[in-house]
Design an enzyme around this catalytic site. Sequence first.
Site, PDB file in Angstrom:
ATOM      1  N   SER A  73     132.470 -57.310 -18.877  1.00 54.23           N
ATOM      2  CA  SER A  73     131.553 -56.808 -17.858  1.00 54.23           C
ATOM      3  C   SER A  73     131.141 -55.377 -18.157  1.00 54.23           C
ATOM      4  CB  SER A  73     132.219 -56.861 -16.478  1.00 54.23           C
ATOM      5  OG  SER A  73     132.375 -58.175 -16.042  1.00 54.23           O
ATOM      6  N   HIS A  76     130.731 -53.051 -10.452  1.00 58.49           N
ATOM      7  CA  HIS A  76     132.026 -53.630 -10.095  1.00 58.49           C
ATOM      8  C   HIS A  76     133.133 -53.199 -11.062  1.00 58.49           C
ATOM      9  CE1 HIS A  76     131.028 -56.985 -13.017  1.00 58.49           C
ATOM     10  NE2 HIS A  76     132.316 -56.877 -13.239  1.00 58.49           N
ATOM     11  N   ASP A 129     124.411 -54.307  -9.163  1.00 57.15           N
ATOM     12  CA  ASP A 129     125.664 -54.178  -9.916  1.00 57.15           C
ATOM     13  C   ASP A 129     125.475 -53.348 -11.185  1.00 57.15           C
ATOM     14  OD1 ASP A 129     128.342 -54.457 -10.400  1.00 57.15           O
ATOM     15  OD2 ASP A 129     128.246 -56.517 -11.099  1.00 57.15           O
TER      16      ASP A 129
END
Length: 366
Positions: A224, A120, A150
């Site tokens: 992230s 992402h 992911d």
Amino acid sequence: MRGAARRGRFAARMMAAGMMAALASPGVSARAWADAPILVEQRPLSFAPLARKIVPAVVNIAVTQDVDEGPTKVKVPPALRGTPFEKQFRERMRSKREQMLGAGSGFIIDPSGVIVTNNHVVGAADKITVSLSDGTELQAKLVGSDELTDIAVIQVKTDKPLPFVTWGDSRKMDVGDWILAAGNPFGLGSSVTAGIISARGRDIGAGPFDDFLQLDAPINPGNSGGPSFDMRGQVVALNTAIVSPTGGSVGIGFGIPSEIVQPIVDQLRKSGHIDRGWLGVTLEDRPGGGVSIVGIDKPGPALQAGLKPGDLVNAVNGDHVDSARGLIRAVAAASPGSAVQLRIQRKGKAMDIAVVVGRRPEDNNG
């Protein structure tokens, strides 16, 4: 005053006498206290040596995505809102509306410039810029990504070997173990935070392969794709998600264990994508253990192998499964075209059925 002092001394003597009486009682003894094992022998006085070792291999990732030209309102990415970079971003976008900026983190696993991050973070990027801890900026290309877990791999070109980190074994990490998380929170640059593993095996509804480590180290937007390390400086988790009503850290973050990330990264480096096995069934958890087949896809591998609605699946290739998620993961790990052995119960009778798994379609759960 003298009376108060006497009363104080009397109270102290009574407290001491009470403690001695308690120690002398059958239920409590000084020896029992002395013999109790010390469960936590030491804690790190400083994470600085570990931080110095791992920070050079942790990178900041900036991505741009082409958008349609026009008098659209400037949209600030969540990772930059409220940071010193928000004003700079708005000014840049007013003069250059054809690009949109996002930010994330990653870590180098090979001195040639192979970097692991989240899908992402980079999956929809038209341009990826990687910033090293020394300020060097390098352009990166997408090697491969996997939307279901992911996970993504990118590569930069470099004239010299880059600092890198190695994989740790997340299976050896226990609830309560220290971890050090690193990344690029709110686009501020390289940062580290410390905490512990709060729980294992978390399913947060992100996908059919959820098996997160829950972490209490502060993880914020921009972290992230960054790593969490054990005390040896080895990567045990890929930081992926947070739970937060405010958008900032509230002490509940989630990382994908290295035992899941490493083999997917290896396959992405080889082929750029992940091929997963597929049965073609609808599953339901059975109270008391096992997985019940409640539907069969037509056509599909399960139908061709002779599986039927109502069959109870107990094991895949000899390994026990007790949930639909566990069965999906076990079958998905098989290469399309290979055979798996299912141990099932049908009308109370145990039997083994070999199934040649197919290739998992997109957005499929069986």
